[in-house]
Design an enzyme around this catalytic site. Structure first.
Site, PDB file in Angstrom:
ATOM      1  N   LYS A 249       0.840  -1.203   0.000  1.00  8.36           N
ATOM      2  CA  LYS A 249       0.000   0.000   0.000  1.00  8.36           C
ATOM      3  C   LYS A 249       0.876   1.255   0.000  1.00  8.36           C
ATOM      4  CE  LYS A 249      -3.793  -2.491   2.144  1.00  8.36           C
ATOM      5  NZ  LYS A 249      -4.617  -2.799   3.337  1.00  8.36           N
TER       6      LYS A 249
ATOM      7  N   GLN B  66      -4.760  -1.454   9.501  1.00 10.48           N
ATOM      8  CA  GLN B  66      -4.649  -2.787   8.915  1.00 10.48           C
ATOM      9  C   GLN B  66      -5.204  -3.830   9.881  1.00 10.48           C
ATOM     10  OE1 GLN B  66      -3.612  -3.336   5.763  1.00 10.48           O
ATOM     11  NE2 GLN B  66      -3.964  -5.532   5.949  1.00 10.48           N
TER      12      GLN B  66
ATOM     13  N   ASP C 229     -11.137   2.574   3.745  1.00  9.26           N
ATOM     14  CA  ASP C 229     -11.400   1.133   3.656  1.00  9.26           C
ATOM     15  C   ASP C 229     -12.894   0.857   3.469  1.00  9.26           C
ATOM     16  OD1 ASP C 229      -9.290  -0.694   3.666  1.00  9.26           O
ATOM     17  OD2 ASP C 229      -8.916  -0.446   5.811  1.00  9.26           O
TER      18      ASP C 229
END
Ligand code: GUN
Length: 282
Positions: free
Chosen positions: A52, A96, A119
Site C-alpha cells: 500500500k 490494517q 477502507d
C-alpha cells in the site's frame, strides 16, 4: 477464454489516479495523504502495508506510517485514530486488520471519521452502500466490480453468485452487484448444494479462503469467475504456492473469463485504495 489481467487493470487505474494527483498539485493544492496504521508483526499484514505504501509513492499520494507494538493498549490505538481524525493534513485513515486480541476491531473502526474511512469499513459507509447511497466502498469488492465491468459492460439481469458473507468482501460485493441490477445470491458455509448454485451463475465471485473449493466442473460454460482467495498451500514436495478459492487450471477449461491468483484481484484492491484516498482529499 479470457484470463483477466488484474495487474494491467490496476496499473491503468493507478496511472489515472497519479494523473489526477499531479493535476491537483500543479494547481497548488497539497498531495492527498493516507495514514496507514499497522499494529503488531503479522507477516501478511506487513506485506500488505508495504504494498500500500509503495502504491502511494507510485501515485504521488503521501503515506504516513504508524507502527504500534503487538501489546499496545486499545486506548492508545483509539487515541491515535482520534489524532488522525483531527489532523487536517490527513485525508484517509487505514488501520490494517487483523488487530491483536486486546484491541476490538469494531470499536477501532467505529472511531474512524467516516469521511476518512478509505477502507469503507465504518458502519456509516457500510450502511450507505446497503442503501445505495454514495460513500466509501471497500477496496476489494470495488476492484472486483471494476474487473467485472471490463468483461461485461452491463451486468443487469445477470445471475451473480457471491461465495462468502464477510463484511470486507462478500456482503459489500453483493450490495454492489444489486446496485448493478444483477440477480444476486450469497452462498456461505451453511449453503446447501454449492455446486448447483455455482452451476447456474453467469458470474461467480469466490471469497471464502478455502483453497480450490470451486471446481471447474461446477461452472456454467462461459461464466465469468472472480477469485478473491489467497491461500498458501504446501505441495507434496514441500514447496509453498498461492492458490485461489477456485481450481484455476480446471476453471480455464470451462469459464469465459477468470482471474488468476496472484495477479488478479489483489493489485486492483490496492489501486482502488488509492482512488478512495484521492476522493477523500476532496
Ligand atoms: N486486512 C485484510 N484485508 C484488509 C483491507 O482491505 N483493509 C484493512 N485495513 N485490513 C485488511
Amino acid at each position: 477464454m479470457q484470463i483477466i489481467d488484474g495487474k494491467a487493470a490496476a496499473a491503468l487505474l493507478r496511472a489515472e489516479v497519479a494523473a489526477a494527483v499531479a493535476a491537483r498539485v500543479a494547481g497548488g493544492r497539497r498531495a492527498p495523504a493516507l495514514a496507514v496504521v499497522l499494529v503488531g508483526d503479522d507477516p501478511a499484514s506487513g506485506v500488505y502495508v508495504r504494498n500500500k505504501v509503495k502504491a502511494c509513492a507510485e501515485t504521488g499520494i503521501r503515506s504516513i506510517e504508524h507502527r504500534l507494538g503487538a501489546g499496545v493498549a486499545e486506548a492508545e490505538l483509539l487515541a491515535l485514530v482520534e489524532a488522525l481524525n483531527a489532523d487536517a493534513d490527513v485525508d484517509g485513515i487505514l488501520v490494517q486488520l487483523p488487530l491483536p486480541p486486546q484491541c476490538d476491531a469494531t470499536r477501532v473502526i467505529e472511531a474512524i471519521d467516516p469521511a476518512k474511512d478509505v477502507d469503507g469499513f465504518h458502519p456509516v459507509n457500510a450502511g450507505r452502500l446497503a442503501l445505495g447511497l454514495p460513500g466509501f466502498v471497500p477496496c476489494t469488492p470495488a476492484g472486483c466490480l471494476r474487473l467485472l465491468k471490463g468483461v461485461h459492460a452491463d451486468l443487469a439481469g445477470a445471475e451473480a453468485l457471491v461465495i462468502g458473507r464477510s463484511t470486507i468482501v462478500g456482503r459489500p460485493m453483493a450490495a454492489l452487484l444489486v446496485g448493478e441490477s444483477a440477480t444476486v445470491t450469497i452462498a456461505h458455509s451453511r449453503s446447501r448444494d454449492l455446486p448447483a448454485l455455482v452451476g447456474r451463475a453467469d458470474i461467480v465471485v469466490a471469497a471464502v479462503g478455502r483453497p480450490e473449493l470451486v471446481r471447474g466442473s461446477w461452472l456454467k460454460p462461459g461464466a465469468t469467475v472472480i477469485d478473491v482467495g489467497i491461500n498458501r498451500v504446501t505441495g507434496p514436495d514441500g514447496s509453498a504456492r498461492l492458490v485461489g478459492d477456485v481450481a484455476f487450471v480446471e476453471a480455464v477449461e470451462v469459464a469465459g473469463a477468470v482471474t488468476p491468483v496472484p495477479g488478479g484481484v489483489g493489485p486492483m484492491t490496492i489501486a482502488c485504495l488509492m482512488e478512495n484516498t484521492l476522493r477523500a482529499a476532496g
